[in-house]
Write a protein that holds these residues in place. Structure first.
Motif, PDB file in Angstrom:
ATOM      1  N   ASP A  23     -39.044   2.541 -52.044  1.00  0.00           N
ATOM      2  CA  ASP A  23     -38.729   3.753 -51.284  1.00  0.00           C
ATOM      3  C   ASP A  23     -39.769   4.818 -51.634  1.00  0.00           C
ATOM      4  O   ASP A  23     -39.754   5.376 -52.734  1.00  0.00           O
ATOM      5  CB  ASP A  23     -37.308   4.225 -51.596  1.00  0.00           C
ATOM      6  N   HIS A  35     -35.991  12.933 -45.916  1.00  0.00           N
ATOM      7  CA  HIS A  35     -35.048  12.313 -46.854  1.00  0.00           C
ATOM      8  C   HIS A  35     -33.703  13.029 -46.823  1.00  0.00           C
ATOM      9  O   HIS A  35     -33.085  13.297 -47.858  1.00  0.00           O
ATOM     10  CB  HIS A  35     -35.644  12.322 -48.278  1.00  0.00           C
ATOM     11  N   HIS A  72     -38.941   2.903 -56.724  1.00  0.00           N
ATOM     12  CA  HIS A  72     -39.638   4.094 -56.231  1.00  0.00           C
ATOM     13  C   HIS A  72     -41.010   4.137 -56.892  1.00  0.00           C
ATOM     14  O   HIS A  72     -41.090   4.131 -58.131  1.00  0.00           O
ATOM     15  CB  HIS A  72     -38.847   5.354 -56.570  1.00  0.00           C
ATOM     16  N   ASP A 108     -40.473   7.909 -51.435  1.00  0.00           N
ATOM     17  CA  ASP A 108     -39.953   9.253 -51.183  1.00  0.00           C
ATOM     18  C   ASP A 108     -41.020  10.331 -51.365  1.00  0.00           C
ATOM     19  O   ASP A 108     -41.021  11.341 -50.663  1.00  0.00           O
ATOM     20  CB  ASP A 108     -38.795   9.552 -52.134  1.00  0.00           C
ATOM     21  N   HIS A 154     -37.001   5.810 -43.376  1.00  0.00           N
ATOM     22  CA  HIS A 154     -36.200   6.322 -44.499  1.00  0.00           C
ATOM     23  C   HIS A 154     -35.945   7.818 -44.318  1.00  0.00           C
ATOM     24  O   HIS A 154     -36.147   8.611 -45.220  1.00  0.00           O
ATOM     25  CB  HIS A 154     -36.957   6.019 -45.804  1.00  0.00           C
TER      26      HIS A 154
END
Ligand code: ZN
Length: 292
Positions: free
Chosen positions: A26, A105, A237, A28, A101
């Motif tokens: 992910d 976020h 991550h 982010d 995603h």
């Protein structure tokens, strides 16, 4: 259609494989912190902790994946793709899947239908503009799906979601109008956030775990799922697991998975296409009624 409490069916994996495994990342970057803590944009050190993911973590992780000829899934907020377009394009160019995603976020738990749809559409537009590819997969920020999310995803042509936690194998999840999406379940014990994340005033318990302990925990879960023919979905991550000793532990895990010789390691999209080809009966999931 069957009862909402029916367990997921076992899944037969392709080419005689006993089990499946997906490595998911992910990406982010700053997005998750910026949405939850807008003032953190002024905290230069916090922002640098997050930008480590795309700037230093991703190149290291791509090297590991290439060494083992493993294709993975990167779940990317649209905002992150616009901020780091070259990084995201390098991931796609290496043959990995880019999944949706959110945009910045945004957790869906507080969103109404209009806001949730807007997050989806804005994220889709950003990812398409950067990669030239429309994603087929979705992972909700913080794994916080709503009961309306599957319908919104189906309307937009998504093949799968990977945010729920009620099975050890993927399944077909019913949506309105007789259609379905594939759900590829996750679990908190296979997420590096709980193991490694510490950001003062933002997240974490302050206890940063040893990669040796994490490797042991993830290996045990993989081995047990492998025995049962399940689907091991690991969520990392890059700002956490892209650090050197953690990436090294992840590489050891990949070696252990590969060494079984009968585990199908694939991006989530490939797993979803396989599950779709099986023609499973969709499960109906509805909100529980405490008054019933
Ligand atoms: Zn995330």
């Amino acid at each position: 259609m069957t009862s909402p409490t029916r367990p997921a069916d076992p899944v037969r994996w392709p080419d005689g494989h006993r089990a499946a495994a997906a490595l998911t990342f992910d990406l982010d970057a700053e997005a998750a912190v910026l949405y939850a803590h807008p003032f953190a944009r002024h905290r230069m050190s916090v922002m640098s902790h997050q930008s480590y993911g795309p700037l230093a973590g991703v190149p290291r992780l791509l090297g590991i994946l290439e060494r083992h000829a493993v294709r993975a899934t990167f779940c990317v907020p649209g905002w992150t793709a616009l901020r780091y377009p070259d990084v995201v394009r390098s991931i796609a160019a290496a043959g990995h899947e880019i999944a949706h995603h959110g945009y910045l976020h945004e957790p869906l738990s507080d969103a109404d239908a209009e806001a949730e749809a807007a997050y989806l559409d804005r994220g889709l537009a950003a990812l398409e503009s950067v990669t030239g590819i429309r994603p087929v997969g979705y992972r909700a920020p913080m794994w916080e799906l709503t009961y309306r999310s599957p319908g919104l995803l189906a309307e937009r042509g998504f093949l799968y979601d990977s945010s729920l936690m009620d099975a050890d194998v993927p399944y077909e999840l019913a949506v309105e109008h007789g259609t379905s999406i594939v759900e590829i379940p996750v679990q908190w014990a296979l997420d590096d956030w709980e193991q490694y994340c510490y950001l003062p005033g933002i997240s974490g318990t302050g206890l940063i775990e040893s990669p040796a302990k994490v490797l042991e925990m993830w290996t045990l879960e993989f081995q047990a799922l492998h025995r049962e023919g399940g689907c091991f979905v690991l969520t990392n991550h890059p700002f956490l697991s892209g650090r050197p000793s953690r990436a090294a532990a992840l590489e050891t895990l990949i070696e252990r998975i590969t060494a079984t010789g009968d585990t199908w390691i694939a991006p989530l999209a490939d797993i979803a296409r396989h599950v779709r080809s099986l023609g499973l009966t969709p499960r109906i999931l509805t909100p529980p009624d405490p008054a019933a």
